[in-house]
Structure formats: structure tokens, C-alpha cells
Design an enzyme around this catalytic site. Structure first.
Site, PDB file in Angstrom:
ATOM      1  N   LYS A 168      -0.055  19.703   9.104  1.00 21.66           N
ATOM      2  CA  LYS A 168      -1.336  20.510   8.425  1.00 21.66           C
ATOM      3  C   LYS A 168      -2.460  19.034   8.235  1.00 21.66           C
ATOM      4  O   LYS A 168      -2.357  18.267   7.294  1.00 21.66           O
ATOM      5  CB  LYS A 168      -1.112  20.894   7.077  1.00 21.66           C
ATOM      6  CG  LYS A 168      -2.057  21.746   6.621  1.00 21.66           C
ATOM      7  CD  LYS A 168      -2.186  22.351   5.183  1.00 21.66           C
ATOM      8  CE  LYS A 168      -2.913  21.148   4.571  1.00 21.66           C
ATOM      9  NZ  LYS A 168      -4.213  21.133   4.739  1.00 21.66           N
ATOM     10  N   GLU A 241       1.158   8.896  -0.376  1.00 20.53           N
ATOM     11  CA  GLU A 241       0.299   7.793  -0.123  1.00 20.53           C
ATOM     12  C   GLU A 241      -1.012   7.927  -0.656  1.00 20.53           C
ATOM     13  O   GLU A 241      -1.578   9.066  -0.040  1.00 20.53           O
ATOM     14  CB  GLU A 241       0.405   7.469   1.673  1.00 20.53           C
ATOM     15  CG  GLU A 241       1.746   7.229   2.108  1.00 20.53           C
ATOM     16  CD  GLU A 241       2.022   5.774   1.494  1.00 20.53           C
ATOM     17  OE1 GLU A 241       1.277   4.949   1.188  1.00 20.53           O
ATOM     18  OE2 GLU A 241       3.281   5.155   1.660  1.00 20.53           O
ATOM     19  N   CYS A 275      -8.065   3.926   2.833  1.00 19.47           N
ATOM     20  CA  CYS A 275      -7.480   3.916   1.614  1.00 19.47           C
ATOM     21  C   CYS A 275      -7.232   2.350   0.982  1.00 19.47           C
ATOM     22  O   CYS A 275      -7.324   2.061  -0.010  1.00 19.47           O
ATOM     23  CB  CYS A 275      -6.279   4.471   1.781  1.00 19.47           C
ATOM     24  SG  CYS A 275      -5.207   3.729   3.023  1.00 19.47           S
ATOM     25  N   GLU A 371     -12.215   4.752  -7.236  1.00 25.22           N
ATOM     26  CA  GLU A 371     -12.259   4.704  -5.995  1.00 25.22           C
ATOM     27  C   GLU A 371     -13.647   5.410  -5.214  1.00 25.22           C
ATOM     28  O   GLU A 371     -13.591   6.576  -5.352  1.00 25.22           O
ATOM     29  CB  GLU A 371     -10.993   5.422  -5.263  1.00 25.22           C
ATOM     30  CG  GLU A 371     -10.818   5.239  -3.711  1.00 25.22           C
ATOM     31  CD  GLU A 371      -9.871   5.892  -3.128  1.00 25.22           C
ATOM     32  OE1 GLU A 371      -9.502   7.104  -3.480  1.00 25.22           O
ATOM     33  OE2 GLU A 371      -9.265   5.312  -2.158  1.00 25.22           O
TER      34      GLU A 371
END
Ligand code: NAD
Length: 470
Positions: A168, A241, A275, A371
Site C-alpha cells: 500500500k 521504520e 528519514c 522532525e
């Protein structure tokens, strides 16, 4: 306009609903995307479940051949896939080609992995065999920053181990994965790979589905928490993750001219939507001003534009929500720090923001503590190695990090104590298909890539018997 279809049970089908996908460089509609209903998700899971037994029983060498055939098919269509990736994701076309290269490379290199069992004897002298079995139907959930490269972290090993798959993509970057599904449909038995797109609304149903045995998820910490909560009902295996807030620490003996280009590349690649980008840059007071000047020069030289335009080094942010979030974080940073490069938007449509350097900023601001996932880098001053290590480690995240110094012994001693899954010395985190990758603390659970990544798609099974008398 191109037409896209879901891949369910070997068939290319329209979605029960559809909605547009935008090009982030123009804000224009790129294509209408099929969106699966929950009934279509259930059909995909039923197909994957039905395909599982024979796929798991297929000799592994045959599965290896299929992985290599997939690599060849990706190579043969790399330009077409890369063009679509640039259109929906925004990244420069060469970077999009790099993602497709990595996908083909991972299929080819992972095809060669052994799934080795082990024979041992226990304390009672029994013969004990350790087997690695496939899990069953696995769900792969992807984010929008590297739609193809991150699929390479998951799909080759999932298939090699004998699992069947529901993949997905993220709702704002579904098209490249749908095209890939179409291109691979004839290479795999029906139901082994299903590709469904949603409108950010099928995650809960997928996570709660009783016939999905494992989910490998890449995305934000906030969604990761929901994923973990939802997995509890069926005790699904999980690989998570998640996000990061990587610190890079530049010691007083580093040469700003030499390291600034490397730091800049690791902070602003993919317009900061990585990331494992450098998201907090700690620079020693002795070289602080010189480093800020070097970084500002690099930021000013960046060419921000449509990924198809000649010379573009940095594309747009991928979607409006992320663009607005980064602008909010930048507004907040202006209250306490000083913007010395960037901070402006080119006069054109699209979610563009020039690479931005913010100096004289510290912890306690959103830009340092959260972040940012965009092209805005805080440069933070420090004077003491112990102090900066504590500050770098004082974060709920622990994905990557790096130490920069020509004194390797000094850098290694600090790298050893930086609390992160991957730490670089004089480089930030590099990704390699054979090197395991995963985060500490709230950056994730589990490992992808390398031997460890393969094992995460298997179930350990122990068979023991009394040793036969000889
Ligand atoms: P996101 O969490 O918003 O979405 C990721 C995926 O989860 C999408 O496919 C989304 O549709 C799906 N999703 C949404 N709600 C769900 C639910 N309730 N259950 C299951 N799935 C659901 O993340 P994003 O904004 O697409 O990606 C950016 C984030 O991903 C950043 O935080 C970044 O650091 C992280 N990321 C991590 C890695 C890594 O390897 N650690 C790599 C790339 C990106």
C-alpha cells in the site's frame, strides 16, 4: 491522462472510488487514482491467503529466478517509472532514476540470499532443527518520500522468504507503485503480489485484518503508534521504520570548507524529506561562524525547481500538508534564530521552499526538537564534547547520527556513545541493500535490509527429536 489500476488477485481492476493525485511542482492534477474500498482490501487479502501455500511451497530457486526477472523488468521500464515518480513525488529526475536503480539492484542482490536453517543438539542430547518459515500474508505500508527505494527495503525479501503481499503506497504518491504492479502482474502467480491504493483510510482495516500475519511499516512516529495499537488485536508481527531527528556533531578540528558540502548534501537531499537526513547540526564554537558561512553559500547556490528542469538540484516538498508544516516550523524558528540563507519561496506555483539555514538557534524550539522533514536546517553551537553528546542523545528519536573530525579515535569514541541505530564517522548514514538498517528508541522496531532484514520476514520453527541410538 494515464489510467491506473489496482492489482488484486492477478487482475488489474478499477478502484471502487477514485481521487486525484497532484504534481507538487505545479499543483495541477496529474492523474485520477483508483482508491480501494475495504471490500477490495478484503478481496486482496483473501487472494494473498489463497496464493500463500503454493508460493511458500515453490522451490526457493524458482522464487530467486522470479526476483531476478522482476529486476530485469524494472530496468526495462526504469525511465517510464522514474518520469512518473518525478511527476508525483517532485524529486529531480536523476534522483528518481536512482530510486529505480536501487529497486532493481535490491531485487537482484536479495535474490541470492540464503535462508539457512541450523542443526544443533540440546542439553538432553536431542536432535534439534531450526527452520525459517514464511509468515503468510504480509502488509507493506509505504510513505511518500521514497516510494520506490523504500519498497526495495521490503518487497524482495518478503517474496523471497515465501510470503504473499499486500503493498500500500502513500495516498499522495500511489501512481508509480500502481504502474509497477501492472508491469509485474504477469511475472508472479495471481495473488502473490497485490497493490492497493487508499485515501489514507484503509490503514486501520489492514492492521486489524485477521489474515495478515505481519506488517512492515515505514512512516511517521504518530502513525506508527496507531499501527502498533491496532496490531495488538491479532498480535501481528511488526517492523516499524519511523521518523528521526538525526544529530550531526562537527568537532573543533574539522575543516569547514571540506565538510560543509557533505553536511549540506546529507541535510538537503530530497529537499530534506529523508528519514535519515541531518536534522540537527551541532558545530563547535571554534569553527561555528566559518561553517555557517560555507553552508549559506551552498544553500544560495542550490537550484530549486521542477525535477524535469535542467540543473534542478532540489525539488518541491511533496505535499501541501507537509509544506505548510515546514513553513510553520520555519516561522517559529525565526523568533529565536537567524535565517542566513533561503527562507523564501520562488515566485511560481508548487510547494517550493529554498534550502534554508538557521543559525544561533538551540533546543526548546520546534526546529531543533521536532522532525522538520523539509529543507530547513538548524545550526547549533556547542563548546564541550560531553555536553553535545548529551544534547544529541536527549531526543525521543534514535534513527541515525554522525560525528565529524579528522581525529578518528576521538570521533569513534563519541560515535560509540551516540544513541542511534546507524552512526557515521565523517559521513552521514549511507544506505546499502546488504547492510541492516533500523532505529533505536521511538525511531522504530526491527531491522530492514541485510541478513537481519530477511529474517524479519520469516517465522522461526523448531523441530526436535530424540537422537537415534547408533
Ligand atoms: P505517515 O505515517 O503519514 O504515512 C505512512 C503510511 O501510513 C501511508 O501509506 C499512510 O497512508 C499510512 N497510514 C495512515 N494511517 C494509517 C493507519 N492508521 N494505519 C496504518 N497505516 C496508516 O508518514 P509519511 O508522512 O507518509 O512519511 C513521512 C514519515 O516517514 C517521516 O516521519 C519519516 O521520517 C518517516 N520515514 C521513515 C523511514 C525509516 O526508514 N525509518 C523512511 C522514510 C520515511
Amino acid at each position: 491522462m494515464m489510467t491506473f489500476r489496482l492489482l488484486i488477485d492477478g487482475q488489474l481492476v478499477a478502484g471502487d472510488a477514485s481521487s486525484p493525485v497532484l504534481n507538487p511542482a505545479t499543483e495541477e492534477v496529474l492523474a485520477e487514482c483508483p482508491r480501494a474500498s475495504e471490500a477490495q482490501l478484503n478481496r486482496a487479502v483473501a487472494a494473498a491467503k489463497a496464493a500463500f501455500l503454493s508460493w511458500a511451497a515453490t522451490p526457493i530457486d524458482h522464487r530467486r529466478d522470479i526476483l531476478r526477472a522482476i529486476a530485469d523488468r524494472v530496468d526495462a521500464h526504469a525511465d517510464e517509472l522514474a518520469r512518473l515518480l518525478t511527476q508525483e513525488q517532485g524529486k529531480p529526475i536523476d534522483s528518481a532514476k536512482g530510486e529505480l536503480w536501487f529497486l532493481a539492484h535490491a531485487f537482484r542482490s536479495h535474490a541470492a540470499y540464503e535462508i539457512a536453517g541450523e542443526v544443533m543438539s540440546n542439553g538432553a542430547g536431542n536432535h534439534v532443527e531450526l527452520h525459517r518459515k514464511p509468515l503468510g500474508v504480509v502488509g507493506l505500508i509505504l510513505p511518500w518520500n521514497f516510494p520506490m527505494a523504500l519498497l526495495a527495503f521490503k518487497l524482495p525479501f518478503a517474496l523471497l522468504a515465501g510470503n504473499t503481499v499486500i503493498a500500500k503506497p502513500a495516498p499522495t504518491t500511489p501512481l508509480t507503485m500502481l504502474l509497477l504492479g501492472e508491469l509485474l502482474a504477469d511475472l508472479l502467480p495471481a495473488g502473490v503480489l497485490n497493490v492497493i491504493a487508499d485515501d489514507n483510510d484503509l490503514g486501520d482495516a489492514l492492521m486489524q485484518h485477521p489474515d495478515i500475519r505481519k506488517v512492515s511499516f515505514t512512516g511517521s512516529v504518530a502513525t506508527g503508534r496507531k499501527v502498533m495499537a491496532n496490531a495488538s488485536a491479532t498480535l501481528k508481527r511488526l517492523s516499524l521504520e519511523l521518523g528521526g531527528n538525526d544529530a550531526a556533531i562537527v568537532l573543533d578540528d574539522a575543516d569547514p570548507k571540506e565538510v560543509a558540502p557533505k553536511l549540506f548534501a546529507s541535510a538537503f537531499g530530497n529537499s530534506g524529506q529523508v528519514c535519515i537526513a541531518i536534522k540537527r547540526l551541532y558545530v563547535h564554537d571554534a569553527i561555528y561562524d566559518a561553517m555557517c558561512t560555507e553552508l549559506a553559500t551552498l544553500a544560495d547556490a542550490a537550484v530549486v525547481g521542477d525535477g524535469f528542469e535542467q540543473g534542478t538540484t532540489h525539488g518541491p516538498l511533496q505535499n501541501k500538508a507537509q509544506f505548510e508544516r515546514v513553513l510553520d516550523i520555519l516561522d517559529d524558528a525565526r523568533k529565536s534564530g537567524t535565517v542566513i540563507a533561503g527562507g523564501t519561496r520562488p515566485d511560481r506555483p508548487g510547494y517550493f521552499l529554498r534550502p534554508t539555514i538557521v543559525r544561533d538557534i538551540a533546543e526548546g524550539t520546534r526546529l531543533v526538537d521536532e522532525e522538520q522533514f523539509g529543507p530547513v536546517l538548524p545550526v547549533i553551537r556547542f563548546t564541550d564534547d560531553e555536553d553535545v553528546l548529551a544534547r544529541a542523545n536527549n531526543s525521543p528519536y534514535g534513527l541515525g547520527g554522525s560525528i565529524w573530525s579528522p581525529d578518528l579515535a576521538r570521533a569513534s569514541a563519541l560515535a560509540e556513545r551516540l544513541d542511534a541505530g546507524t552512526v557515521g564517522i565523517n559521513q552521514h548514514v549511507g544506505i546499502d541493500a546488504d547492510v541492516p538498517f533500523g532505529g533505536s528508541k521511538q525511531s522504530g522496531i526491527g531491522t530492514e535490509l541485510g541478513k537481519e532484514g530477511l529474517l524479519e520476514f520469516t517465522q522461526l520453527k523448531v523441530i526436535s527429536s530424540p537422537r537415534l541410538a547408533t
